[in-house]
Design a protein around this motif. Structure first.
Motif, PDB file in Angstrom:
ATOM      1  N   LYS A  23       0.864  -1.183   0.000  1.00  0.00           N
ATOM      2  CA  LYS A  23       0.000   0.000   0.000  1.00  0.00           C
ATOM      3  C   LYS A  23       0.897   1.227   0.000  1.00  0.00           C
ATOM      4  N   ILE A  24       0.739   2.081  -0.993  1.00  0.00           N
ATOM      5  CA  ILE A  24       1.511   3.313  -1.092  1.00  0.00           C
ATOM      6  C   ILE A  24       0.836   4.390  -0.254  1.00  0.00           C
ATOM      7  N   ILE A  25       1.619   5.064   0.586  1.00  0.00           N
ATOM      8  CA  ILE A  25       1.116   6.105   1.488  1.00  0.00           C
ATOM      9  C   ILE A  25       1.752   7.423   1.081  1.00  0.00           C
ATOM     10  N   LYS A  26       0.951   8.453   0.844  1.00  0.00           N
ATOM     11  CA  LYS A  26       1.494   9.684   0.267  1.00  0.00           C
ATOM     12  C   LYS A  26       1.650  10.835   1.251  1.00  0.00           C
ATOM     13  N   ASP A  27       1.391  10.632   2.541  1.00  0.00           N
ATOM     14  CA  ASP A  27       1.665  11.691   3.516  1.00  0.00           C
ATOM     15  C   ASP A  27       1.726  11.103   4.921  1.00  0.00           C
ATOM     16  N   GLY A  28       2.262  11.894   5.845  1.00  0.00           N
ATOM     17  CA  GLY A  28       2.450  11.434   7.210  1.00  0.00           C
ATOM     18  C   GLY A  28       1.160  11.162   7.942  1.00  0.00           C
ATOM     19  N   ASP A  29       0.127  11.964   7.688  1.00  0.00           N
ATOM     20  CA  ASP A  29      -1.145  11.778   8.380  1.00  0.00           C
ATOM     21  C   ASP A  29      -1.683  10.363   8.173  1.00  0.00           C
ATOM     22  N   LYS A  30      -1.678   9.896   6.919  1.00  0.00           N
ATOM     23  CA  LYS A  30      -2.185   8.555   6.612  1.00  0.00           C
ATOM     24  C   LYS A  30      -1.241   7.490   7.148  1.00  0.00           C
ATOM     25  N   LYS A  31       0.051   7.743   7.074  1.00  0.00           N
ATOM     26  CA  LYS A  31       1.025   6.757   7.580  1.00  0.00           C
ATOM     27  C   LYS A  31       0.811   6.512   9.066  1.00  0.00           C
ATOM     28  N   PHE A  32       0.669   7.586   9.850  1.00  0.00           N
ATOM     29  CA  PHE A  32       0.501   7.414  11.293  1.00  0.00           C
ATOM     30  C   PHE A  32      -0.841   6.768  11.631  1.00  0.00           C
ATOM     31  N   GLU A  33      -1.865   7.086  10.851  1.00  0.00           N
ATOM     32  CA  GLU A  33      -3.169   6.454  11.066  1.00  0.00           C
ATOM     33  C   GLU A  33      -3.064   4.940  10.892  1.00  0.00           C
ATOM     34  N   LEU A  34      -2.423   4.500   9.815  1.00  0.00           N
ATOM     35  CA  LEU A  34      -2.281   3.071   9.548  1.00  0.00           C
ATOM     36  C   LEU A  34      -1.334   2.405  10.543  1.00  0.00           C
ATOM     37  N   LEU A  35      -0.186   3.045  10.785  1.00  0.00           N
ATOM     38  CA  LEU A  35       0.809   2.465  11.692  1.00  0.00           C
ATOM     39  C   LEU A  35       0.249   2.308  13.098  1.00  0.00           C
ATOM     40  N   PHE A  36      -0.416   3.327  13.605  1.00  0.00           N
ATOM     41  CA  PHE A  36      -0.952   3.261  14.961  1.00  0.00           C
ATOM     42  C   PHE A  36      -2.022   2.181  15.085  1.00  0.00           C
ATOM     43  N   GLU A  37      -2.819   2.004  14.028  1.00  0.00           N
ATOM     44  CA  GLU A  37      -3.833   0.949  14.050  1.00  0.00           C
ATOM     45  C   GLU A  37      -3.172  -0.426  14.074  1.00  0.00           C
ATOM     46  N   ASP A  38      -2.114  -0.612  13.283  1.00  0.00           N
ATOM     47  CA  ASP A  38      -1.390  -1.883  13.286  1.00  0.00           C
ATOM     48  C   ASP A  38      -0.728  -2.134  14.635  1.00  0.00           C
ATOM     49  N   ILE A  39      -0.204  -1.086  15.256  1.00  0.00           N
ATOM     50  CA  ILE A  39       0.416  -1.230  16.579  1.00  0.00           C
ATOM     51  C   ILE A  39      -0.638  -1.629  17.608  1.00  0.00           C
ATOM     52  N   LYS A  40      -1.808  -1.028  17.534  1.00  0.00           N
ATOM     53  CA  LYS A  40      -2.891  -1.370  18.470  1.00  0.00           C
ATOM     54  C   LYS A  40      -3.273  -2.844  18.370  1.00  0.00           C
ATOM     55  N   ASN A  41      -3.140  -3.416  17.176  1.00  0.00           N
ATOM     56  CA  ASN A  41      -3.519  -4.810  16.956  1.00  0.00           C
ATOM     57  C   ASN A  41      -2.364  -5.787  17.151  1.00  0.00           C
ATOM     58  N   ALA A  42      -1.188  -5.290  17.538  1.00  0.00           N
ATOM     59  CA  ALA A  42      -0.017  -6.153  17.710  1.00  0.00           C
ATOM     60  C   ALA A  42      -0.252  -7.165  18.821  1.00  0.00           C
ATOM     61  N   LYS A  43       0.237  -8.398  18.617  1.00  0.00           N
ATOM     62  CA  LYS A  43       0.058  -9.481  19.593  1.00  0.00           C
ATOM     63  C   LYS A  43       1.375  -9.945  20.219  1.00  0.00           C
ATOM     64  N   HIS A  44       2.480  -9.894  19.462  1.00  0.00           N
ATOM     65  CA  HIS A  44       3.726 -10.468  19.960  1.00  0.00           C
ATOM     66  C   HIS A  44       4.866  -9.446  20.092  1.00  0.00           C
ATOM     67  N   HIS A  45       5.118  -8.682  19.034  1.00  0.00           N
ATOM     68  CA  HIS A  45       6.231  -7.730  19.110  1.00  0.00           C
ATOM     69  C   HIS A  45       6.011  -6.539  18.184  1.00  0.00           C
ATOM     70  N   ILE A  46       6.677  -5.440  18.540  1.00  0.00           N
ATOM     71  CA  ILE A  46       6.692  -4.216  17.734  1.00  0.00           C
ATOM     72  C   ILE A  46       8.138  -3.768  17.628  1.00  0.00           C
ATOM     73  N   HIS A  47       8.661  -3.685  16.418  1.00  0.00           N
ATOM     74  CA  HIS A  47      10.045  -3.283  16.185  1.00  0.00           C
ATOM     75  C   HIS A  47      10.080  -2.002  15.367  1.00  0.00           C
ATOM     76  N   LEU A  48      10.739  -0.979  15.905  1.00  0.00           N
ATOM     77  CA  LEU A  48      10.828   0.318  15.234  1.00  0.00           C
ATOM     78  C   LEU A  48      12.288   0.735  15.109  1.00  0.00           C
ATOM     79  N   GLU A  49      12.670   1.195  13.935  1.00  0.00           N
ATOM     80  CA  GLU A  49      14.017   1.710  13.686  1.00  0.00           C
ATOM     81  C   GLU A  49      13.869   2.998  12.885  1.00  0.00           C
ATOM     82  N   TYR A  50      14.238   4.143  13.510  1.00  0.00           N
ATOM     83  CA  TYR A  50      14.005   5.433  12.868  1.00  0.00           C
ATOM     84  C   TYR A  50      15.195   6.360  13.018  1.00  0.00           C
ATOM     85  N   PHE A  51      15.469   7.090  11.940  1.00  0.00           N
ATOM     86  CA  PHE A  51      16.491   8.132  11.981  1.00  0.00           C
ATOM     87  C   PHE A  51      16.056   9.250  12.926  1.00  0.00           C
TER      88      PHE A  51
END
Length: 482
Positions: free
Chosen positions: A125-153
């Motif tokens: 899924k191509i995401i064209k701005d930060g607003d949509k990225k955070f909406e999707l990412l936060f929803e996926d994090i809320k549904n996480a069951k085992h682990h969440i791995h983040l690596e950011y500059f």
């Protein structure tokens, strides 16, 4: 003592040039890129003291010494099995050729690069701005069951960053294991937030911490990646960091960026990349669990390659992939990048493509977030315009997307800019996608962005003032140091 006091500046100058000449000899013996060599020699000899500081912070070469050891993770049996499973069987090559159509040989490195294996079963899924990225990412994090791995500059504990940490602490309290790698130069997190994160049971480590006592070269070789892996089945990568800067709902300046959400087989190599970074930043061996690489039920077939480059790779994988994509184009090449400070190979490839009647278009910011990068970028544009490349400056805000689309067949989204630092110095990651529908979507996004651009006119561009051209020339000379 009187002599020293009365001649202190002369003594300091002598010491400066002794050290500078030593640095020059060291640079010459390394036989690195001539442009980079000349830039550092000029800095050392023309700018006393300042040149030494620049060389001390930025000029050390570590690629050959492999400061970034990957053995702990890669040697573990679970990882080896995953890597072996990613190998394409000879019997499946024909299937891949059918999927890639006539561009199946677009990137010959696919079957040769140990670190960049092709995966087939993916949905993107191509995401064209930060607003949509955070909406999707936060929803996926809320549904996480085992682990969440983040690596950011960049992770900053401003509004969106604190919202992320609130969510991560909540998941950690539910028993989900949260691991984070932050770059010590790019990120800005208060001691209060770090203490809270630790108390929540989250493991967060800095990548190559910068200390005054041992920072030689550490302003280089930064972890410029933006990776998220949730439960080993969902992955993210692209240009969007964790900061309010990337949230258009909160900003006056519109920030145009591109990110990618992946479900499927390509999440596995993305997971391996995270684990190697975490292992390095952690300073101790992390045990790879089989739950990091669960089975997925993705039925989509989007051929996708995770390409990584950095001081830990023997080759400039991302730059080479881009070079081959450009030189194999037959119809068009559309590039969007916030920083265009390329090497001679990329410039020549684009010039030859344009002069061969291939439609070559480039989008760069009209106003950059770095004045020196803006001038350096502008210094390259005249050569491209002369060859027939169409250059567009993005005017709606700041374009930070790092994307390329070629011939309705190949596209790439990632963290690598079209500049020397991304090609040769920093740790980067790109998704190389070989899929018609995805390429067509990327092409449409590019054409949409053109509506917010001004096209450079060759006749007007060459009439820039001599003062501007001189600034550009100096900025370009400093490009390898940026």
């Amino acid at each position: 003592m009187e002599f020293i006091k009365s001649n202190i500046w002369l003594i300091l100058i002598v010491i400066n040039y002794v050290l500078a000449l030593s640095g020059v000899i060291t640079i010459l013996l390394k036989k690195v890129n001539p442009t980079k060599t000349l830039s550092y020699i000029i800095a050392l000899l023309v700018f006393p003291f300042v040149g030494l500081i620049v060389y001390y912070l930025f000029g050390q070469e570590y690629r050959k010494t492999k400061i970034f050891s990957r053995k702990n993770v890669l040697n573990q049996s679970i990882t080896k099995k995953i890597q072996e499973g990613l190998e394409l069987e000879t019997t499946k090559i024909e299937e891949v050729d059918d999927l890639l159509d006539e561009k199946s040989k677009l990137i010959p490195l696919l079957y040769n690069s140990e670190k960049s294996k092709l995966t087939i079963n993916n949905d993107v899924k191509i995401i064209k701005d930060g607003d949509k990225k955070f909406e999707l990412l936060f929803e996926d994090i809320k549904n996480a069951k085992h682990h969440i791995h983040l690596e950011y500059f960049i992770i900053k504990d401003n509004k969106i960053g604190l919202e992320l940490f609130d969510l991560l602490c909540e998941k950690a309290s539910e028993g989900v294991k949260v691991r984070i790698v932050i770059d010590d130069v790019g990120s800005s997190i208060s001691k209060k937030t770090k203490r809270r994160v630790e108390e929540c049971g989250i493991e967060m480590h800095s990548f190559m911490p910068v200390l005054f006592s041992g920072s030689t070269g550490k302003m280089n070789y930064r972890d410029h990646r933006k990776i998220a892996v949730i439960d080993g089945v969902i992955g993210y990568l692209g240009g969007i960091n964790i900061s309010d800067t990337y949230v258009n709902a909160n900003n006056e300046l519109y920030w145009r960026d591109t990110h990618l959400r992946i479900v499927g087989e390509a999440v596995k190599p993305l997971q391996i990349l995270f684990l190697t970074s975490f292992d390095f930043a952690f300073g101790d061996e992390i045990e790879v669990e089989k739950e990091f690489f669960p089975k997925h039920d993705c039925k989509e077939n989007v051929p996708l390659q995770i390409a990584a480059s950095g001081p830990d790779t023997d080759w400039s994988n991302i730059m080479e992939a881009i070079f081959v994509a450009i030189t194999n184009a037959s119809d068009y090449i559309y590039i969007t990048t916030p920083y265009f400070i390329p090497n001679d190979e990329i410039v020549t490839a684009l010039q030859v493509a344009a002069r061969s009647n291939i439609d070559v278009k480039l989008i760069v910011p009209k106003t950059s977030d770095s004045w020196i990068a803006e001038y350096a970028t502008n210094s390259y544009l005249e050569r491209l315009l002369e060859a027939g490349v169409e250059v567009y400056q993005y005017c709606k805000g700041f374009v930070h997307a790092k994307t390329i689309v070629v011939d309705d067949t190949f596209s790439t989204i990632g963290t690598a800019n079209m500049d020397y630092r991304s090609f040769n110095i920093n740790f980067e990651v790109n998704a190389l996608i070989y899929h018609k529908d995805t390429s067509l979507e990327m092409k449409q996004l590019f054409n949409d962005d053109l509506q917010d651009c001004e096209q450079l006119d060759m006749d007007r561009w060459v009439k820039r003032s001599k003062r501007v051209k001189l600034i550009e020339a100096v900025a370009r000379l400093m490009a390898p140091l940026l």
